[in-house]
Design an enzyme around this catalytic site. Structure first.
Site, PDB file in Angstrom:
ATOM      1  N   ASP A 105       0.855  -1.195   0.000  1.00  0.00           N
ATOM      2  CA  ASP A 105       0.000   0.000   0.000  1.00  0.00           C
ATOM      3  C   ASP A 105       0.886   1.238   0.000  1.00  0.00           C
ATOM      4  O   ASP A 105       2.010   1.193   0.512  1.00  0.00           O
ATOM      5  CB  ASP A 105      -0.841   0.091   1.277  1.00  0.00           C
ATOM      6  CG  ASP A 105      -1.715  -1.115   1.480  1.00  0.00           C
ATOM      7  OD1 ASP A 105      -2.030  -1.801   0.503  1.00  0.00           O
ATOM      8  OD2 ASP A 105      -2.072  -1.349   2.655  1.00  0.00           O
ATOM      9  N   ARG A 106       0.343   2.332  -0.471  1.00  0.00           N
ATOM     10  CA  ARG A 106       1.102   3.593  -0.490  1.00  0.00           C
ATOM     11  C   ARG A 106       1.707   3.898   0.888  1.00  0.00           C
ATOM     12  O   ARG A 106       2.864   4.273   1.008  1.00  0.00           O
ATOM     13  CB  ARG A 106       0.193   4.754  -0.910  1.00  0.00           C
ATOM     14  CG  ARG A 106       0.939   6.069  -1.003  1.00  0.00           C
ATOM     15  CD  ARG A 106       0.002   7.237  -1.229  1.00  0.00           C
ATOM     16  NE  ARG A 106      -0.613   7.202  -2.534  1.00  0.00           N
ATOM     17  CZ  ARG A 106      -0.024   7.606  -3.663  1.00  0.00           C
ATOM     18  NH1 ARG A 106       1.207   8.060  -3.621  1.00  0.00           N
ATOM     19  NH2 ARG A 106      -0.657   7.549  -4.809  1.00  0.00           N
TER      20      ARG A 106
END
Ligand code: URA
Length: 231
Positions: A105-106
């Protein structure tokens, strides 16, 4: 062994059509400095110089990268900043270009592998290979009782999944910190496992994937995998 015109396009120097003019211009030589004359000549990429320089990564690119939080594992410019902004731009000119092994995920930091080797990518992503991945998580509240046993049980069902999570190893390292080892990669799996039990993940960091340890690799940097780590 690979044809010279294929080599020039695969390693990102020029298109296959342009390769003949590179060869005709004498830009491609052996390590003895003698120019190759035919674009269809078969060569070992490790023994070729292009404009006097060895071909970078003649055996392909397979690296460990320390992803900083805030970067997307994506090629979509709408999602900038991207992890690819932190990697050598010439890697993306290659065909194939290296791709990430799965995604983080970012807001997740830590170890992500990249490779341009199709077999490697398959071995490391195919669910049946069950590559273990270790995460350090910090959550917003104390852990509920029985979490270690629940995660280990192989019965935890996440919303909108049709199978329970495989047994996972949770080690509680502080009142709100833990490491979690999982062997699959459902969407946002670690965050959803904790959220299903009332804990919101505030920070998530991957330290290990299979035999590869992030170690002291600084954030934003990459290193080649060793032959042992690739196996
Ligand atoms: N699980 C998550 O929730 N996020 C990641 O980035 C990786 C695993």
């Amino acid at each position: 062994m690979i044809r010279l015109d294929q080599l020039l396009s695969r390693y990102g120097y020029c298109s296959r059509r342009e390769a003949a003019s590179w060869v005709n211009a004498g830009a491609v030589t052996g390590i003895n400095g003698l120019p190759f004359r035919r674009p269809d000549e078969k060569v070992d990429p490790a023994t070729v110089l292009v404009e006097g320089h060895p071909v970078p990564f003649p055996g392909g690119i397979t690296v460990a990268f320390h992803k900083p939080a805030g970067y997307a594992c994506s090629h979509n410019p709408a999602e900038t900043p991207l992890i690819y902004d932190l990697l050598p731009p010439e890697w993306m000119q290659r065909h194939p270009a290296p791709e990430t092994v799965g995604r983080l995920d970012r807001e997740t930091s830590g170890l992500i592998l990249l490779s341009d080797d199709g077999d490697f990518l398959h071995r490391w992503t195919a669910p049946r290979h069950e590559v273990p991945k270790v995460y350090e998580a910090t959550v917003d509240t104390d852990f509920p009782l029985g979490l270690v046993e629940l995660f280990a049980s192989g019965t935890l069902m996440l919303r909108s999944e049709d199978r329970p999570c495989r047994p996972a190893i949770l080690k509680i390292t502080g009142s709100r910190t833990a490491t979690l080892q999982i062997t699959e990669g459902k969407y946002h799996q670690v965050r959803r496992m904790f959220a299903s039990q009332g804990c919101t993940v505030k920070a998530l960091h991957r330290t290990r994937a299979g035999s590869v340890d992030l170690g002291k690799l600084p954030s934003g940097e990459w290193r080649k995998l060793t032959a042992q780590e690739r196996d």
